[in-house]
Design an enzyme around this catalytic site. Structure first.
Site, PDB file in Angstrom:
ATOM      1  N   ARG A  57       0.822  -1.233   0.000  1.00 42.66           N
ATOM      2  CA  ARG A  57       0.000   0.000   0.000  1.00 42.66           C
ATOM      3  C   ARG A  57       0.846   1.269   0.000  1.00 42.66           C
ATOM      4  O   ARG A  57       0.451   2.269   0.585  1.00 42.66           O
ATOM      5  CB  ARG A  57      -0.966   0.049   1.203  1.00 42.66           C
ATOM      6  CG  ARG A  57      -1.955  -1.100   1.358  1.00 42.66           C
ATOM      7  CD  ARG A  57      -2.993  -1.124   0.270  1.00 42.66           C
ATOM      8  NE  ARG A  57      -2.500  -1.940  -0.836  1.00 42.66           N
ATOM      9  CZ  ARG A  57      -2.532  -3.282  -0.874  1.00 42.66           C
ATOM     10  NH1 ARG A  57      -3.084  -3.938   0.084  1.00 42.66           N
ATOM     11  NH2 ARG A  57      -2.060  -3.954  -1.895  1.00 42.66           N
TER      12      ARG A  57
ATOM     13  N   CYS B 209     -10.266  -0.786   3.715  1.00 43.21           N
ATOM     14  CA  CYS B 209      -9.626  -1.118   4.991  1.00 43.21           C
ATOM     15  C   CYS B 209      -9.191   0.156   5.706  1.00 43.21           C
ATOM     16  O   CYS B 209      -8.500   0.997   5.125  1.00 43.21           O
ATOM     17  CB  CYS B 209      -8.419  -2.021   4.760  1.00 43.21           C
ATOM     18  SG  CYS B 209      -8.935  -3.683   4.304  1.00 43.21           S
TER      19      CYS B 209
ATOM     20  N   GLU C 201      -4.738   3.297   7.307  1.00 44.05           N
ATOM     21  CA  GLU C 201      -4.503   3.227   5.845  1.00 44.05           C
ATOM     22  C   GLU C 201      -5.255   4.365   5.143  1.00 44.05           C
ATOM     23  O   GLU C 201      -4.803   4.906   4.141  1.00 44.05           O
ATOM     24  CB  GLU C 201      -4.973   1.872   5.304  1.00 44.05           C
ATOM     25  CG  GLU C 201      -4.737   1.697   3.806  1.00 44.05           C
ATOM     26  CD  GLU C 201      -4.975   0.265   3.350  1.00 44.05           C
ATOM     27  OE1 GLU C 201      -4.527  -0.674   4.027  1.00 44.05           O
ATOM     28  OE2 GLU C 201      -5.633   0.100   2.301  1.00 44.05           O
TER      29      GLU C 201
HETATM   30  C1  LIG Z   1     -15.543  -0.587  -0.822  1.00 39.22           C
HETATM   31  C2  LIG Z   1     -14.060  -0.350  -0.920  1.00 39.22           C
HETATM   32  C3  LIG Z   1     -13.196  -1.417  -1.151  1.00 39.22           C
HETATM   33  C4  LIG Z   1     -11.818  -1.199  -1.233  1.00 39.22           C
HETATM   34  N1  LIG Z   1     -11.001  -2.255  -1.447  1.00 39.22           N
HETATM   35  C5  LIG Z   1      -9.664  -2.056  -1.568  1.00 39.22           C
HETATM   36  C6  LIG Z   1      -8.774  -3.137  -1.836  1.00 39.22           C
HETATM   37  O1  LIG Z   1      -9.180  -4.297  -1.975  1.00 39.22           O
HETATM   38  N2  LIG Z   1      -7.446  -2.867  -1.942  1.00 39.22           N
HETATM   39  C7  LIG Z   1      -6.948  -1.589  -1.819  1.00 39.22           C
HETATM   40  O2  LIG Z   1      -5.738  -1.398  -1.938  1.00 39.22           O
HETATM   41  N3  LIG Z   1      -7.770  -0.544  -1.586  1.00 39.22           N
HETATM   42  C8  LIG Z   1      -9.103  -0.746  -1.453  1.00 39.22           C
HETATM   43  N4  LIG Z   1      -9.927   0.307  -1.188  1.00 39.22           N
HETATM   44  C9  LIG Z   1      -9.355   1.664  -1.065  1.00 39.22           C
HETATM   45  C10 LIG Z   1      -9.298   2.425  -2.409  1.00 39.22           C
HETATM   46  O3  LIG Z   1     -10.122   1.794  -3.355  1.00 39.22           O
HETATM   47  C11 LIG Z   1      -7.876   2.488  -2.957  1.00 39.22           C
HETATM   48  O4  LIG Z   1      -6.959   3.011  -2.036  1.00 39.22           O
HETATM   49  C12 LIG Z   1      -7.828   3.341  -4.239  1.00 39.22           C
HETATM   50  O5  LIG Z   1      -6.594   3.176  -4.850  1.00 39.22           O
HETATM   51  C13 LIG Z   1      -8.069   4.821  -3.959  1.00 39.22           C
HETATM   52  O6  LIG Z   1      -8.078   5.488  -5.195  1.00 39.22           O
HETATM   53  P1  LIG Z   1      -8.803   6.881  -5.350  1.00 39.22           P
HETATM   54  O7  LIG Z   1      -8.638   7.345  -6.745  1.00 39.22           O
HETATM   55  O8  LIG Z   1     -10.188   6.797  -4.843  1.00 39.22           O
HETATM   56  O9  LIG Z   1      -7.910   7.782  -4.397  1.00 39.22           O
HETATM   57  P2  LIG Z   1      -8.378   8.865  -3.264  1.00 39.22           P
HETATM   58  O10 LIG Z   1      -9.116   8.132  -2.234  1.00 39.22           O
HETATM   59  O11 LIG Z   1      -9.096   9.967  -3.966  1.00 39.22           O
HETATM   60  O12 LIG Z   1      -6.985   9.339  -2.765  1.00 39.22           O
HETATM   61  C14 LIG Z   1      -6.123   8.460  -2.055  1.00 39.22           C
HETATM   62  C15 LIG Z   1      -4.726   9.061  -2.041  1.00 39.22           C
HETATM   63  O13 LIG Z   1      -4.215   9.070  -3.357  1.00 39.22           O
HETATM   64  C16 LIG Z   1      -3.896  10.407  -3.750  1.00 39.22           C
HETATM   65  N5  LIG Z   1      -4.236  10.567  -5.175  1.00 39.22           N
HETATM   66  C17 LIG Z   1      -5.425  10.332  -5.771  1.00 39.22           C
HETATM   67  N6  LIG Z   1      -5.334  10.566  -7.101  1.00 39.22           N
HETATM   68  C18 LIG Z   1      -4.057  10.978  -7.325  1.00 39.22           C
HETATM   69  C19 LIG Z   1      -3.336  11.394  -8.480  1.00 39.22           C
HETATM   70  N7  LIG Z   1      -3.882  11.436  -9.714  1.00 39.22           N
HETATM   71  N8  LIG Z   1      -2.041  11.752  -8.332  1.00 39.22           N
HETATM   72  C20 LIG Z   1      -1.429  11.708  -7.120  1.00 39.22           C
HETATM   73  N9  LIG Z   1      -2.062  11.343  -5.980  1.00 39.22           N
HETATM   74  C21 LIG Z   1      -3.365  10.972  -6.094  1.00 39.22           C
HETATM   75  C22 LIG Z   1      -4.740  11.303  -2.859  1.00 39.22           C
HETATM   76  O14 LIG Z   1      -4.207  12.599  -2.761  1.00 39.22           O
HETATM   77  C23 LIG Z   1      -4.707  10.510  -1.565  1.00 39.22           C
HETATM   78  O15 LIG Z   1      -3.494  10.758  -0.901  1.00 39.22           O
HETATM   79  C24 LIG Z   1     -11.311   0.108  -1.094  1.00 39.22           C
HETATM   80  C25 LIG Z   1     -12.186   1.186  -0.901  1.00 39.22           C
HETATM   81  C26 LIG Z   1     -13.553   0.969  -0.802  1.00 39.22           C
HETATM   82  C27 LIG Z   1     -14.464   2.135  -0.608  1.00 39.22           C
END
Ligand SMILES: Cc1cc2nc3c(=O)[nH]c(=O)nc-3n(C[C@H](O)[C@H](O)[C@H](O)COP(=O)(O)OP(=O)(O)OC[C@H]3O[C@@H](n4cnc5c(N)ncnc54)[C@H](O)[C@@H]3O)c2cc1C
Length: 311
Positions: free
Chosen positions: A178, A226, A301
Site C-alpha cells: 500500500r 480497509c 490506511e
Molecule cells: C468498498 C471499498 C473497497 C476497497 N477495497 C480495496 C482493496 O481491496 N485494496 C486496496 O488497496 N484498496 C481498497 N480500497 C481503497 C481504495 O479503493 C484504494 O486506495 C484506491 O486506490 C483509492 O483510489 P482513489 O482514486 O479513490 O484515491 P483517493 O481516495 O481519492 O486518494 C487516495 C490518495 O491518493 C492520492 N491521489 C489520488 N489521485 C491521485 C493522483 N492522480 N495523483 C497523485 N495522488 C493521487 C490522494 O491525494 C490521496 O493521498 C477500497 C475502498 C472501498 C471504498
C-alpha cells in the site's frame, strides 16, 4: 491565503470555491475545500502547481475518494480534481502479444476493467472490485491477495509540485504494501503492461475476483475500504488488522453514525447522518482497544484531510 485571482488568473481550469469535497468521497461525509480546481490541460495543472508552490498554498489531489476521509471542518488550500478529458484518456500501443495501455490518472478503475475486457486484454483483472482512479491506485499501490498495481505498471507520468512533468519507469520506483516511492504531485497517467487473451476468460476472472471481494467486504456501505494497514510482526510477516479487531471483540462497535462492519472488521462504515468526527473517534477507539489487548499499534490506511494537516 492568496486571492483566487492571484492563483487562477488566465489559467484554463474550472473552479468551485467552498466545494463540498467530503460528499465526493466514498464515505460521503466531511466538510468543504476552500477551492476545488479541475485543470483542463496538463499545462494548466502544471502552472497551477507552480503558482501554489510560489504562493505557499497547500495542494491535495482528489481521485475517486475511495481511500479518503475529509474532516468535518474541511480542508484548506487547493484540491485538484482530474475530471477533464485530458486526464481520462486510454490509449493502446500493441506490439506483438504485448499491449501497453497509457491510462489517464483520472480514469475510473471499474470502467477501465470493462474497457480491457472488451479489448481482450489481460493483466489487470486482479484489480477488480477496487474502487477509485488510476492516480489513487498508483499512489496507494492498491491491491489485495490476487495482486497489486505495481505488477501491471510499466511507467508513470507525474507532475511534481514544481510543475515539472517527469516519467518514472517501474524499475526506478519502489512499490511496497500500500505504498509507492513517487514524490508528492499529480499522477497524470500510467502505462500498464497487458497481453491479449480470450475475452470470455478475462471477463470470467474479473467476475470471480469481484465476487470474492463482494462476499467478504461490505462493498455497498459508505467506507474507504480497509481502515488500517495490516501490521508487520517481528518475524517480518503481516497479520490481518481485521482479525486483530475482530479478536478484540470490536465487530459492530459504533460511535455516532460510524460502525465497525460486522462483515469485515477492518472496514469502518458510516451512515449519511454520521460525520467524519464519528469515523475518526471510532478509528481512535479501535486503535486504543487493539493496543490494550494485543500491544499492536494499528496504523491508519485511510488518508485523512484536515485544515493545516498533511496531504
Ligand atoms: C468498498 C471499498 C473497497 C476497497 N477495497 C480495496 C482493496 O481491496 N485494496 C486496496 O488497496 N484498496 C481498497 N480500497 C481503497 C481504495 O479503493 C484504494 O486506495 C484506491 O486506490 C483509492 O483510489 P482513489 O482514486 O479513490 O484515491 P483517493 O481516495 O481519492 O486518494 C487516495 C490518495 O491518493 C492520492 N491521489 C489520488 N489521485 C491521485 C493522483 N492522480 N495523483 C497523485 N495522488 C493521487 C490522494 O491525494 C490521496 O493521498 C477500497 C475502498 C472501498 C471504498
Amino acid at each position: 491565503m492568496p486571492t483566487r485571482a492571484d492563483l487562477l488568473s488566465e489559467l484554463d481550469v474550472d473552479c468551485v470555491p467552498n466545494a463540498p469535497v467530503g460528499t465526493l468521497t466514498w464515505y460521503g461525509v466531511g466538510g468543504r475545500a476552500d477551492l476545488l480546481v479541475s485543470p483542463r490541460s496538463i499545462n494548466a495543472a502544471a502552472e497551477l502547481l507552480r503558482r501554489c508552490r510560489l504562493q505557499d498554498v497547500p495542494v491535495r489531489i482528489l481521485g475517486g475518494g475511495a481511500n479518503l476521509l475529509v474532516d468535518d471542518d474541511g480542508v484548506d488550500g487547493v484540491v485538484v480534481r482530474l475530471d477533464h478529458g485530458c486526464f481520462r484518456n486510454v490509449e493502446f500501443n500493441r506490439e506483438g502479444e504485448v499491449t501497453a495501455a497509457r491510462v489517464g490518472g483520472g480514469v475510473d478503475l471499474f470502467g477501465l476493467l470493462h474497457t480491457f475486457a472488451r479489448q481482450a486484454l489481460a493483466g489487470f483483472e486482479h484489480m477488480a472490485g477496487i474502487p477509485g482512479t488510476i492516480g489513487g491506485a498508483v499512489r496507494m499501490n492498491a491491491g489485495g491477495r490476487p495482486g497489486d498495481m505495481a505488477q501491471a505498471i510499466d511507467r508513470v507520468d507525474m507532475l511534481t509540485l514544481d510543475g515539472e512533468l517527469k516519467t518514472w519507469s517501474a524499475e526506478d520506483l519502489h512499490f511496497a504494501y500500500r505504498q509507492c516511492s513517487l514524490p508528492p504531485g499529480i499522477v497524470v497517467s500510467a502505462v500498464l503492461r497487458l497481453h491479449e487473451d480470450d475475452p470470455a476468460e478475462v471477463r470470467a476472472r474479473v467476475k470471480t475476483f469481484f465476487a470474492n471481494k463482494k462476499a467478504a467486504q461490505p462493498m455497498a456501505d459508505h467506507s474507504a475500504g480497509c481502515a488500517f494497514r495490516n501490521p508487520m510482526t517481528d518475524s517480518g510477516n503481516r497479520v490481518s488488522a481485521g482479525k486483530l479487531i475482530d479478536d478484540a471483540g470490536l465487530k459492530g462497535a459504533a460511535i455516532g453514525g460510524a460502525a465497525v462492519s460486522t462483515r469485515h472488521a477492518n472496514f469502518i462504515t458510516v451512515t449519511p447522518a454520521g460525520s467524519a468526527h464519528d469515523v475518526q473517534k471510532l478509528m481512535q477507539h479501535v486503535q486504543q482497544v487493539v493496543a490494550d489487548t494485543t500491544g499492536v499499534h494499528l496504523e491508519r490506511e485511510v488518508v485523512v484531510w484536515s485544515r493545516g494537516g498533511g496531504a
